[in-house]
Design a protein around this motif. Structure first.
Motif, PDB file in Angstrom:
ATOM      1  N   LYS A  41       0.822  -1.215   0.000  1.00 11.63           N
ATOM      2  CA  LYS A  41       0.000   0.000   0.000  1.00 11.63           C
ATOM      3  C   LYS A  41       0.856   1.266   0.000  1.00 11.63           C
ATOM      4  N   GLN A  42       1.926   1.237   0.804  1.00  9.04           N
ATOM      5  CA  GLN A  42       2.750   2.449   0.921  1.00  9.04           C
ATOM      6  C   GLN A  42       3.379   2.825  -0.420  1.00  9.04           C
ATOM      7  N   SER A  43       3.888   1.827  -1.131  1.00  9.50           N
ATOM      8  CA  SER A  43       4.498   2.113  -2.444  1.00  9.50           C
ATOM      9  C   SER A  43       3.430   2.616  -3.417  1.00  9.50           C
ATOM     10  N   LEU A  44       2.286   1.949  -3.432  1.00  4.15           N
ATOM     11  CA  LEU A  44       1.235   2.348  -4.378  1.00  4.15           C
ATOM     12  C   LEU A  44       0.744   3.768  -4.091  1.00  4.15           C
ATOM     13  N   MET A  45       0.553   4.057  -2.793  1.00  3.75           N
ATOM     14  CA  MET A  45       0.030   5.389  -2.439  1.00  3.75           C
ATOM     15  C   MET A  45       1.069   6.488  -2.687  1.00  3.75           C
ATOM     16  N   SER A  46       2.357   6.131  -2.650  1.00  5.20           N
ATOM     17  CA  SER A  46       3.380   7.162  -2.829  1.00  5.20           C
ATOM     18  C   SER A  46       3.380   7.726  -4.253  1.00  5.20           C
ATOM     19  N   VAL A  47       2.763   7.008  -5.190  1.00  4.17           N
ATOM     20  CA  VAL A  47       2.724   7.517  -6.568  1.00  4.17           C
ATOM     21  C   VAL A  47       1.286   7.782  -7.039  1.00  4.17           C
ATOM     22  N   ALA A  48       0.348   7.735  -6.110  1.00  5.56           N
ATOM     23  CA  ALA A  48      -1.069   7.834  -6.498  1.00  5.56           C
ATOM     24  C   ALA A  48      -1.484   9.256  -6.875  1.00  5.56           C
ATOM     25  N   SER A  49      -0.765  10.243  -6.336  1.00  3.56           N
ATOM     26  CA  SER A  49      -1.137  11.625  -6.667  1.00  3.56           C
ATOM     27  C   SER A  49       0.111  12.367  -7.155  1.00  3.56           C
ATOM     28  N   ASP A  50      -0.009  13.656  -7.381  1.00  7.07           N
ATOM     29  CA  ASP A  50       1.143  14.424  -7.838  1.00  7.07           C
ATOM     30  C   ASP A  50       1.115  15.805  -7.190  1.00  7.07           C
ATOM     31  N   PHE A  51       1.960  16.720  -7.644  1.00  5.43           N
ATOM     32  CA  PHE A  51       2.026  18.036  -7.017  1.00  5.43           C
ATOM     33  C   PHE A  51       0.668  18.756  -7.072  1.00  5.43           C
ATOM     34  N   GLY A  52      -0.075  18.504  -8.131  1.00  9.37           N
ATOM     35  CA  GLY A  52      -1.378  19.165  -8.268  1.00  9.37           C
ATOM     36  C   GLY A  52      -2.331  18.817  -7.137  1.00  9.37           C
ATOM     37  N   ASN A  53      -2.211  17.585  -6.631  1.00 12.33           N
ATOM     38  CA  ASN A  53      -3.086  17.141  -5.550  1.00 12.33           C
ATOM     39  C   ASN A  53      -4.557  17.258  -5.921  1.00 12.33           C
ATOM     40  N   LEU A  54      -4.865  17.045  -7.171  1.00 14.06           N
ATOM     41  CA  LEU A  54      -6.245  17.187  -7.645  1.00 14.06           C
ATOM     42  C   LEU A  54      -6.862  15.829  -7.967  1.00 14.06           C
ATOM     43  N   THR A  55      -6.007  14.849  -8.245  1.00 17.97           N
ATOM     44  CA  THR A  55      -6.505  13.522  -8.613  1.00 17.97           C
ATOM     45  C   THR A  55      -5.755  12.469  -7.805  1.00 17.97           C
ATOM     46  N   GLU A  56      -6.361  11.331  -7.685  1.00 13.30           N
ATOM     47  CA  GLU A  56      -5.675  10.219  -7.027  1.00 13.30           C
ATOM     48  C   GLU A  56      -6.013   8.945  -7.791  1.00 13.30           C
ATOM     49  N   SER A  57      -4.991   8.250  -8.228  1.00  6.84           N
ATOM     50  CA  SER A  57      -5.225   7.072  -9.044  1.00  6.84           C
ATOM     51  C   SER A  57      -4.177   6.025  -8.679  1.00  6.84           C
TER      52      SER A  57
END
Ligand code: FAD
Length: 519
Positions: A41-57
């Motif tokens: 989970k930690q690895s997956l969540m570390s790349v789920a969003s970006d600087f924009g913080n507008l989406t999570e995938s």
């Protein structure tokens, strides 16, 4: 194929989660590189969003390569597998709109290529270039080149971005008017294409791939090495900001200064030119201009704004590099230059800092915001290129109109560049006019203001369309084929042809939805 579940937390926060039963091809875990795959989970969540913080995938796996060979191996696996696995390279994750996202698929953590290695940045002093890994940050390129008194010609304002990440979008800053964007300053690339092939390309070797990848939004291949020319770098810079009360004088002076043909001596003299909008005290000390204005300067600027009953001031920003032995001469030339400009008398502010301090200026602001917990907030940024012929309409309709008083939530950049410094063969798109402006509306949002800001961004794009302003989005994101076709205009057919040649199964960077829009 697994079915995405889309959960709407608010009308703006669309989070795409995937059914946990989705399984990656089991053969993947039997291959040599499988120990570099993580699904925790930690690895997956570390790349789920970006600087924009507008989406999570959330992807299915994150891959931590230790060599370009590892990347070639996973892409080859995907390409030859009966059900290709989507793969997205992630540099420093400073995109805004989920460009590195890879629902169902694999995100490649590019920075692990350089982990614990010192051989990924190699300066050739004799040949005046640097060979740099695509995962390296520009700040590290600066530090390596600076040890030899050298620097690259074209930087970004912020240096904590990867070489591969900025070469995939363009890479612009105050040097662009003179040297072109970063993509105009590349000699050679190593690229791993969507078939897993490792290809070296340049203007004379595999030219179509070279042109496609630069500004190509990660669609044609993964950059694992770039060769970038170096030039002598100054020790110090004079950094000047000039205030204007109206857009006409401000843009006229900017355009004069970048008109290199008319002012030949200027082309070698100025090292940087940008411009910004100032609305109120809070913005004067924003993260982009942290520590530039003294308390006294700030008070005078606020009084000037009030005296003219303005909602905004503009400032033009130039930088001249120098070494101590020519400091007096540079001062005299700078004075001559300023005499010729039409800023508000008495409102020129100057600082002398080292070349490195200037180039790394935005990081100071970042550190302050990090400490205050204000860096990881949503960033509904909008970056546009607007033709010079319509900049006054844009100012009236957008900066003074749609944004009104909401400008104060972050810096707004306005600076011109010359079309002839861009290479029309490359994938990056710009307006079809000799001079155009880069506009960066770089706002930070509190949760309660986010919806309004996103709505304003939409209105800005609608306004430009209705008014016939032939803008281009910088770091574009569209969701439909029509959007992408309009963005690439006459280059669309070529873009599709090269996508089919270098990534025929549409494996790479699916977050932009370019390939899926073709199906
Ligand atoms: P990521 O966000 O990780 O990736 C960006 C895109 O590039 C994705 O599509 C990804 O798939 C692709 N990609 C990443 N690595 C590779 C690779 N090795 N090969 C192929 N494709 C790859 N831009 C400017 O031009 N000038 C600026 O001054 C500037 N300042 C910024 C300041 C801040 C604070 C932020 C957040 C952004 C800024 N940007 C600026 C925008 C920035 O250049 C882009 O968002 C850039 O893509 C981010 O680089 P990254 O390493 O974080 O890439």
């Amino acid at each position: 194929m697994p079915r995405p579940i889309t959960i709407s937390f608010t009308s703006l926060f669309i989070t795409t989660l995937f059914i946990s039963t989705f399984s990656l091809p089991q053969e993947l875990f039997a291959l040599d590189f499988s120990s570099k795959l993580r699904t925790d989970k930690q690895s997956l969540m570390s790349v789920a969003s970006d600087f924009g913080n507008l989406t999570e995938s959330i992807p299915a796996t994150v891959f931590y390569p230790s060599s370009p060979h590892d990347i070639a191996a996973v892409i080859s696996f995907s390409y030859t597998n009966s059900a290709p696995l989507f793969i997205s390279p992630r540099g420093h994750g400073h995109s805004i709109n989920g460009q590195t996202s890879c629902p169902d698929g694999m995100v490649i953590h590019m920075e692990s290529l350089g982990q614990d290695r010192t051989d990924r940045i190699n300066v050739s002093v004799a040949n005046r270039y640097v060979d740099v890994g695509g995962e390296q940050l520009w700040i590290d390129v600066l530090n390596a080149a600076r040890r030899h008194g050298l620097g690259v010609n074209s930087w970004t304002d912020y240096l904590y971005l990867t070489v591969g990440g900025t070469l995939s979008v363009g890479g612009i800053s105050g040097q662009t008017f003179q040297h072109g964007p970063q993509i105009s300053n590349v000699l050679e690339l190593d690229v791993i294409t969507g078939t897993g092939e490792q290809v070296t390309c340049s203007k004379t070797r595999n030219r179509d791939l070279f042109n496609a990848v630069l500004g190509g939004l990660g669609q044609f291949g993964i950059i694992t090495r770039a060769r970038i020319p170096l030039s002598p770098a100054p020790e110090k810079v004079k950094w000047v900001r000039l205030m204007y009360t109206d857009i006409v004088t401000f843009t006229r002076d900017q355009e004069r200064l970048i008109s290199v043909d008319e002012n030949e001596w200027l082309s070698g003299f100025l090292n940087y030119l940008e411009g910004s909008l100032l609305l109120e005290q809070g913005l004067i000390d924003s993260w982009r201009s942290s520590s530039f204005f003294s308390k006294n300067d700030t008070e005078r600027i606020v009084q000037l704004t009030a005296k003219h009953r303005l909602t905004a001031l503009y400032y033009l920003e130039v930088v001249v590099g120098y070494d101590e032995d020519i400091a007096t001469e540079v001062d005299q030339e700078l004075d001559l230059l300023l005499d010729d400009l039409s800023f508000v008398p008495g409102f020129a502010f100057a600082q002398e800092v080292t070349y490195v301090e200037f180039l790394d200026r935005v990081h100071d602001g970042e550190v302050k915001l990090q400490e205050a917990g204000q860096w990881q907030v949503p960033h509904p940024w909008l970056n546009l290129f607007v033709p010079k012929s319509r900049i006054l309409d844009f100012d009236a309709g957008v900066l003074k109109g749609i944004l009104g008083k909401d400008k104060a939530m972050g810096p707004i950049l306005i600076y011109p560049m010359n079309k002839n410094k861009w290479d029309s063969e490359m994938s990056a798109m710009i307006p079809d006019e000799e001079v155009f402006y880069a506009i960066g509306i770089l706002r930070s949002a509190t949760r309660d203001k986010l919806e309004k800001m996103v709505d304003q961004n939409k209105k800005i794009l609608e306004f430009c369309t209705i008014e016939g302003i032939a803008f281009k989005q910088y770091m574009p994101h569209y969701r439909t084929k029509e959007g992408w076709m309009k963005h690439f205009g006459s280059k669309w057919d070529k873009f599709v042809e090269l996508k089919m040649k270098y990534d025929p199964k549409g494996i790479l960077a699916p977050g932009l939805k370019i390939y899926t829009s073709l199906l």
